[in-house]
Each structure stands twice: as C-alpha cells, then as structure tokens.
Design a protein around this motif. Structure first.
Motif, PDB file in Angstrom:
ATOM      1  N   LYS A  83      42.066 101.850  27.707  1.00 19.76           N
ATOM      2  CA  LYS A  83      43.515 101.667  27.835  1.00 19.76           C
ATOM      3  C   LYS A  83      43.941 100.341  27.210  1.00 19.76           C
ATOM      4  N   LEU A 168      54.591 106.960  31.752  1.00 18.83           N
ATOM      5  CA  LEU A 168      53.398 106.757  32.569  1.00 18.83           C
ATOM      6  C   LEU A 168      53.580 107.275  33.994  1.00 18.83           C
ATOM      7  N   ILE A 303      51.071 104.064  26.349  1.00 19.15           N
ATOM      8  CA  ILE A 303      50.411 102.759  26.225  1.00 19.15           C
ATOM      9  C   ILE A 303      50.667 102.183  24.833  1.00 19.15           C
ATOM     10  N   TYR A 372      45.549 101.365  35.415  1.00 20.72           N
ATOM     11  CA  TYR A 372      46.615 100.765  34.616  1.00 20.72           C
ATOM     12  C   TYR A 372      46.915  99.342  35.089  1.00 20.72           C
TER      13      TYR A 372
END
Length: 480
Positions: A83, A168, A303, A372
C-alpha cells in the motif's frame, strides 16, 4: 509499481528538455521506495517457502521464535508496504505529469507505453520467476489512474482527497451495513444456535479429514428437494439434518480441493524441474489475473489518488514545510493503527475464528482498516525523521536501493527461487520463519551497497534501463 527517476527527462529526445539539477529530485520518494522494498521482502519471503494459493493464511504449525516472528510480520508488515508502494506510485505519477506539463510534452501516449511495458514485465515475472507478482496490478491500475486524470472535472486538490477517502470507505460501508443488519436480526438464542451448528460441522469435517474419509454425495432425495425445478412438483422441504449433511459434504469437498491445490503447488516447486515449475506458474497466472481488476480498482486506485494529492498539494515535495501534517499522520496512524492490527491478528488467529464466519469477518475488517492506518503512520514517521538532521544520513542509505526498485524487486525473486525451489537450492519448506529474517537482512544489506556502487557508474539500474528504452522506443544512455 516502480517510479521513474526525474533524470529521465534528460534522455527524452526533445529539445525543450534539459537535465534536471540534483536538487530537483524528490529524494523522499526514493527513500520511501527503498524502505517499502524492505517491507515487501519481509512479507514475500514466506511465500517462496509456502504455497501461494494459501496466501494470507496463518501457518498454524509455527512454534517458539518462528511463531513470534511470523506473528510480528503479519501484524506490522503484511498488507502495509505494498500500500505504501501504491502511494509512492501515485506520487511518482503526479511528479511525471507535472514535469511533462512544465516542458509542454504530451504525456498520455508515453505513459500508456510505460504501463504496457510494466504489464509485460510483470507477466513475465509471474510466469518465469514467481507467481506472487504485483507489477501487473500496478500497471493495470496505472492505466486506470491515467483515465481518471484525463477525465477529472476539477483541479481542486480537496476534491481528490475526498474522492480517495470515500473510495476507501466503500468496502467498510458495505460490511458495516451488513454487520448492522446481522446484529439487529440475530438475537442471542439465534446466535447460539448458529455457533453450535458451525461448531458441529467444523468438528465433523476435521474428523473426516483426519480419518481421510471419502466425500459422500447428497442423496437423490435431498438433491431433488433442493432443485428449484423439482420443487415445483414436490412440497417436501429438506430437513435441518439433510441441509447439515449437504453443508458438511460441500465443506469437506472444498477443504480437500484446497489441500490438493496446495499439494500440487508444493510438488511443482519441491520436486519438479524448471520447466515443470514454469508450467505450473503459467496455469496459476490465469488464477491470479482474475483478481487483478478488483485489486486495481478497489484497492490500488484510491491509494494512487492519495499519492497524487500529496504531490499536487506539495506536501511530499516540500515536506519540510508540512511537518505538522506528517506529525499528525504519524500520531494518528501509529496510535490507532497499532492497536487495531494487534486486536485483529489476535481475533484472526484465535481457534474460534476458524469456526465462526462472523469472527472471521470482524477480524478481517479490523485488519483491513488497521493496514491503511499503519501504512499512513509509517509514511508520517519516515517523513518526520527526514526532517531531522540526525536521521537523514541513515535513511539516505535506502535512496539508491529505491532508485533501482524494479531491478531490486525482481532480484528478490531470482535470489529466493534459487534458494527455495527444487530446480535450484531445494530448500522449499525447509527454512522456518526466524532464519528467513537472516536471509532478508543479507539481501537488503547487499542491495544497499550494490545499488550505490552501480549508480556511481551508471544512470539507471539494468531493468530500469530496459523499461525506459522500451518506453521511449530508443536505447537510453547507460553510463554516467
């Protein structure tokens, strides 16, 4: 996945372009990229030693220090660094786009070629080296990002941030709605009944697997009762016991299929030669590509947009001026992310979670959110450290490694397949989690020194040179 160096602008055959001065390079991106490679290697090494088909499943055979290492990696590394790499991809995309606008160079066709080449490299990597490639996902998501930039209706950076955060939140919102409905309609007696039923089915399936009992298909009567066509002529509904038998048979069949798939993959990489392993990887590629659109659209795209936002707002390119932002990011990301990740792993690895679908869902959702937050915390922590003189020298050691990220990422696969796979070192399944960390340390130290040595003599890493040459449709100058 890997970003273009800003020196690329000096090799494009356009009279408008001039070599960029050293100070114009965004050093933070190279450092972040190098550190992300460390995290990715910590995560990936396990899946050179185990079947990738069971990716994400905890190894329940680990004990002692091996269990401790595996637990720590899963809690603080798994899912966080790819990520972070996605965030860097979005940042690099924005840097390249803005530089292209500065010199008036068309960007779209060039970037499409760049992503197509990356897709080809990723597919080749997946077929000929290692099936866990993520480059193809980044290439597909990169094309989606270009489409978004081409058709976005606003230049307001706040709109980018809102879009990314809302994107998200979609999986979280869907799961939250489903969980709320479940909580409203499942009272304690119903929950107890469901748990007892799941426990009974789990116990029977485990016993039959242990005893290697053959799967008994449902009887014709049960099948007919569940057939919507025959149901028109039959008012007999299957009993709870009959439904239970069907569930046990289906679950047992699924478990046996998974075990067979794992055994097939293990055999391909333990006993087979390179050709046999490659044939398996080729067939496995089709399975992996089924998930690429979802991975690219649901996970990577928001992202990427966040990374884009960090550049257009100059938060990353002028991070010294935004120290308070990254300080808050660090405190929130680590302060909330660490407890969430610890809690989620404790839930996921509890024996009851293997039985209860509810516990699985809760644990995985907490883990999803925690990934995250912890990724954001890591980003903030590194940038805050870069704003302090005493840490700059330490982190700058990872910059050359980040500049050669594509080469170093692919070299991980060359090195680890040479150690683990049967056609080379033959250590597949033999090196446990704790000793694997020594391998990671040796690879990272070697790549830090070799990357620095190489870039003191050449402009690009070998794979970066190939990528650029194919993208620009012209051989690039390699030597400094």
């Amino acid at each position: 996945m890997m970003q273009v160096s800003q020196e690329d602008e000096s090799v494009i055959p356009t009279p408008q372009l001039q070599p960029l001065d050293k100070h114009k390079r965004v050093d933070a991106l190279d450092i972040l990229r190098g550190l992300a490679l460390v995290g990715i290697l910590l995560m990936n090494i396990e899946w050179f030693n185990r079947a990738i088909i069971s990716l994400g499943a905890h190894d329940t055979t680990l004990t002692g220090i091996d269990h401790a290492v595996g637990w720590l990696i899963r809690c603080f590394v798994e899912g966080k660094f790819y990520k972070l790499f996605a965030l860097i991809f979005g940042m690099g995309f924005a840097v390249m786009l803005l530089r292209a606008k500065e010199v008036g160079r068309p960007f779209g066709a060039w970037f499409i070629r760049r992503m197509v080449v990356l897709l080809i490299i990723g597919l080749a990597h997946m077929i000929f080296l290692w099936g866990g490639d993520i480059l193809h996902d980044y290439a597909i998501a990169g094309l989606l990002l270009l489409a978004w930039v081409s058709y976005k209706k606003t230049e307001d950076p706040k709109a980018y941030l809102k879009l990314a955060l809302m994107w998200l939140m979609i999986p979280i919102f869907i799961v939250s709605v489903g969980a709320s409905i479940f909580g409203m309609f499942f009272s304690e007696p119903k929950y107890q009944e469901m748990w007892q039923n799941e426990l009974d089915i789990f116990t029977v399936v485990e016993q039959q697997l242990e005893n290697n009992v053959e799967i008994i298909p449902p009887t014709n009567k049960i099948t007919e009762d569940l057939d919507p066509i025959s149901a028109e002529t039959s008012s007999v509904m299957p009993s709870d016991e009959e439904i239970r038998e069907i569930t046990i048979a289906d679950t047992l069949e699924q478990r046996k299929e998974l075990l067979a798939d794992i055994a097939e993959e293990d055999a391909a990489f333990m006993k087979g030669n390179y050709w046999e392993a490659t044939k398996y990887r080729f067939s496995f590629t089709g399975f992996m590509l089924m998930f690429a659109p979802v991975m690219s659209l649901v996970v990577l795209m928001p992202i990427f947009i966040l990374g884009f936002w960090l550049v257009v707002t100059e938060k990353i390119t002028k991070h010294q001026e935004h120290h308070s932002f990254f300080k808050v990011l660090t405190r929130v990301g680590l302060g909330i992310g660490i407890p969430l990740n610890i809690a989620s792993i404790l839930i996921i690895q509890h024996p009851a979670t293997a039985i209860s679908g509810v516990l699985q869902g809760v644990g995985q959702m907490i883990f999803y959110v925690g990934q995250y937050l912890l990724s954001a915390g890591y980003l903030g922590l590194v940038i805050c450290a870069l704003n302090k003189q005493k840490w700059q020298k330490f982190f700058s050691a990872f910059s050359p490694m980040g500049q050669m990220a594509l080469t170093n990422y692919l070299m991980h696969s060359v090195i680890l397949t040479s150690i683990f796979y049967g056609y080379a070192g033959g250590q597949y399944g033999e090196i446990s989690r704790a000793p694997q960390m020594l391998i990671v340390l040796a690879i990272i130290v070697a790549q830090i020194f070799l990357s620095k040595w190489w870039l003191n003599r050449y402009r690009f890493g070998p794979m970066e040179w190939l990528w650029r040459s194919l993208t620009y449709k012209k051989m690039q100058t390699m030597k400094l």
